[in-house]
Design a protein around this motif. Structure first.
Motif, PDB file in Angstrom:
ATOM      1  N   LEU A 284       0.853  -1.170   0.000  1.00 48.02           N
ATOM      2  CA  LEU A 284       0.000   0.000   0.000  1.00 48.02           C
ATOM      3  C   LEU A 284       0.896   1.229   0.000  1.00 48.02           C
ATOM      4  O   LEU A 284       1.672   1.429   0.933  1.00 48.02           O
ATOM      5  CB  LEU A 284      -0.913   0.010   1.236  1.00 48.02           C
ATOM      6  CG  LEU A 284      -1.791   1.246   1.441  1.00 48.02           C
ATOM      7  CD1 LEU A 284      -2.751   1.444   0.277  1.00 48.02           C
ATOM      8  CD2 LEU A 284      -2.548   1.144   2.759  1.00 48.02           C
ATOM      9  N   TRP A 285       0.808   2.038  -1.058  1.00 48.67           N
ATOM     10  CA  TRP A 285       1.756   3.140  -1.233  1.00 48.67           C
ATOM     11  C   TRP A 285       1.679   4.127  -0.076  1.00 48.67           C
ATOM     12  O   TRP A 285       0.624   4.705   0.202  1.00 48.67           O
ATOM     13  CB  TRP A 285       1.512   3.860  -2.551  1.00 48.67           C
ATOM     14  CG  TRP A 285       2.522   4.962  -2.758  1.00 48.67           C
ATOM     15  CD1 TRP A 285       2.377   6.275  -2.439  1.00 48.67           C
ATOM     16  CD2 TRP A 285       3.839   4.820  -3.285  1.00 48.67           C
ATOM     17  NE1 TRP A 285       3.513   6.972  -2.746  1.00 48.67           N
ATOM     18  CE2 TRP A 285       4.433   6.105  -3.263  1.00 48.67           C
ATOM     19  CE3 TRP A 285       4.570   3.744  -3.788  1.00 48.67           C
ATOM     20  CZ2 TRP A 285       5.723   6.329  -3.729  1.00 48.67           C
ATOM     21  CZ3 TRP A 285       5.844   3.966  -4.243  1.00 48.67           C
ATOM     22  CH2 TRP A 285       6.417   5.243  -4.215  1.00 48.67           C
ATOM     23  N   ARG A 286       2.788   4.305   0.596  1.00 46.62           N
ATOM     24  CA  ARG A 286       2.964   5.305   1.631  1.00 46.62           C
ATOM     25  C   ARG A 286       4.345   5.914   1.431  1.00 46.62           C
ATOM     26  O   ARG A 286       5.347   5.200   1.476  1.00 46.62           O
ATOM     27  CB  ARG A 286       2.840   4.699   3.030  1.00 46.62           C
ATOM     28  CG  ARG A 286       1.441   4.217   3.380  1.00 46.62           C
ATOM     29  CD  ARG A 286       0.481   5.381   3.557  1.00 46.62           C
ATOM     30  NE  ARG A 286      -0.864   4.971   3.964  1.00 46.62           N
ATOM     31  CZ  ARG A 286      -1.863   4.740   3.126  1.00 46.62           C
ATOM     32  NH1 ARG A 286      -1.663   4.868   1.815  1.00 46.62           N
ATOM     33  NH2 ARG A 286      -3.050   4.383   3.569  1.00 46.62           N
ATOM     34  N   ALA A 287       4.389   7.225   1.196  1.00 44.76           N
ATOM     35  CA  ALA A 287       5.651   7.884   0.821  1.00 44.76           C
ATOM     36  C   ALA A 287       6.479   8.249   2.050  1.00 44.76           C
ATOM     37  O   ALA A 287       6.940   9.381   2.207  1.00 44.76           O
ATOM     38  CB  ALA A 287       5.354   9.133  -0.005  1.00 44.76           C
ATOM     39  N   ARG A 288       6.672   7.279   2.922  1.00 46.78           N
ATOM     40  CA  ARG A 288       7.530   7.464   4.084  1.00 46.78           C
ATOM     41  C   ARG A 288       8.742   6.560   3.941  1.00 46.78           C
ATOM     42  O   ARG A 288       8.636   5.433   3.439  1.00 46.78           O
ATOM     43  CB  ARG A 288       6.788   7.130   5.383  1.00 46.78           C
ATOM     44  CG  ARG A 288       5.527   7.926   5.605  1.00 46.78           C
ATOM     45  CD  ARG A 288       4.946   7.621   6.989  1.00 46.78           C
ATOM     46  NE  ARG A 288       3.658   8.262   7.196  1.00 46.78           N
ATOM     47  CZ  ARG A 288       2.477   7.683   6.983  1.00 46.78           C
ATOM     48  NH1 ARG A 288       2.449   6.426   6.537  1.00 46.78           N
ATOM     49  NH2 ARG A 288       1.355   8.337   7.206  1.00 46.78           N
ATOM     50  N   LYS A 289       9.891   7.015   4.406  1.00 53.36           N
ATOM     51  CA  LYS A 289      11.125   6.251   4.242  1.00 53.36           C
ATOM     52  C   LYS A 289      10.991   4.848   4.808  1.00 53.36           C
ATOM     53  O   LYS A 289      11.380   3.868   4.151  1.00 53.36           O
ATOM     54  CB  LYS A 289      12.293   6.982   4.915  1.00 53.36           C
ATOM     55  CG  LYS A 289      13.605   6.196   4.799  1.00 53.36           C
ATOM     56  CD  LYS A 289      14.766   6.952   5.430  1.00 53.36           C
ATOM     57  CE  LYS A 289      16.055   6.132   5.314  1.00 53.36           C
ATOM     58  NZ  LYS A 289      17.209   6.845   5.911  1.00 53.36           N
TER      59      LYS A 289
END
Length: 224
Positions: A176-181
């Motif tokens: 699930l795309w989450r733009a956290r490192k």
């Protein structure tokens, strides 16, 4: 059931799709069970369960078994593909067909079934945004919530609300795309994460914007 369905579709192609308005359609029939279903089971809910209006499209039974020039729409509330035959609406659920194409003149959209959505399962249709080593899909759906546009003081006013999640698949595993490192490193690994950083910096990508995420996944597939 497929033979019946294809025969019906061939008849549809021979005689053309009726141009009656959707409001006049009275019957929704499941193509697997054949049972009639109410065309509008939520009459007290404002809005529509469909993601977009009925338009010309194609049903994909398999790579070699397709039927086009149909009036179809995606019901994102119960995740069915609905098509119009004269005075009836007929429906297919995921798994009974491979997918469908909404043939917008400017931007054809390919939907397929069989992708595992965490906590939901694979019985869903998803739009294929990028296909490759990393596959990016859009899981579109609608839910019923309190109507934000309802008149103040009205009771139990409900509305269909659109939602969308982006998933990346590699070797069948979903992310699930989450733009956290932390999330990106956990799925892509440190090496690919460094490439993501470089791409997003070089091309000024917003990793929360769908079009930029799509560009990024294309970049990653070209690199591998």
């Amino acid at each position: 059931m497929r033979k019946f369905s294809l025969s019906l579709l061939v008849v549809l192609l021979l005689f053309g799709v009726a141009n009656e308005s959707i409001a006049q359609l009275q019957l929704l029939r499941d193509q697997v069970s054949g049972n009639p279903v109410m065309a509008n089971p939520n009459p007290d809910v404002s809005g529509t369960p469909y993601w977009s209006e009925f338009e010309s499209g194609k049903i994909i039974f398999s790579e070699k078994d397709t039927v086009d020039n149909l009036m179809i729409a995606f019901n994102a509330f119960n995740h069915t593909l609905v098509y119009q035959v004269e005075q009836e609406l007929l429906a297919y659920t995921p798994g009974k067909i491979s997918g469908f194409i909404l043939q917008s003149k400017s931007n054809p959209q390919l939907y397929r079934s069989g992708y595992m959505i965490p906590n939901i399962g694979s019985n869903r249709f998803v739009e294929i945004l990028v296909d490759g080593k990393y596959t990016l899909v859009s899981h579109k759906f609608k839910r019923i919530t309190d109507d934000p546009g309802a008149v103040y003081g009205s009771q139990r006013a409900k509305a269909f609300v659109s939602a969308e999640d982006l998933y990346v698949y590699k070797d069948g595993q979903p992310f699930l795309w989450r733009a956290r490192k932390k999330n990106l490193v956990g799925f892509f690994g440190e090496e690919v994460y460094q490439k993501i950083n470089k791409f997003s910096s070089d091309y000024n990508l917003d990793l929360k914007a769908k079009n930029d995420i799509r560009r990024l996944i294309n970049f990653l597939n070209q690199e591998n």
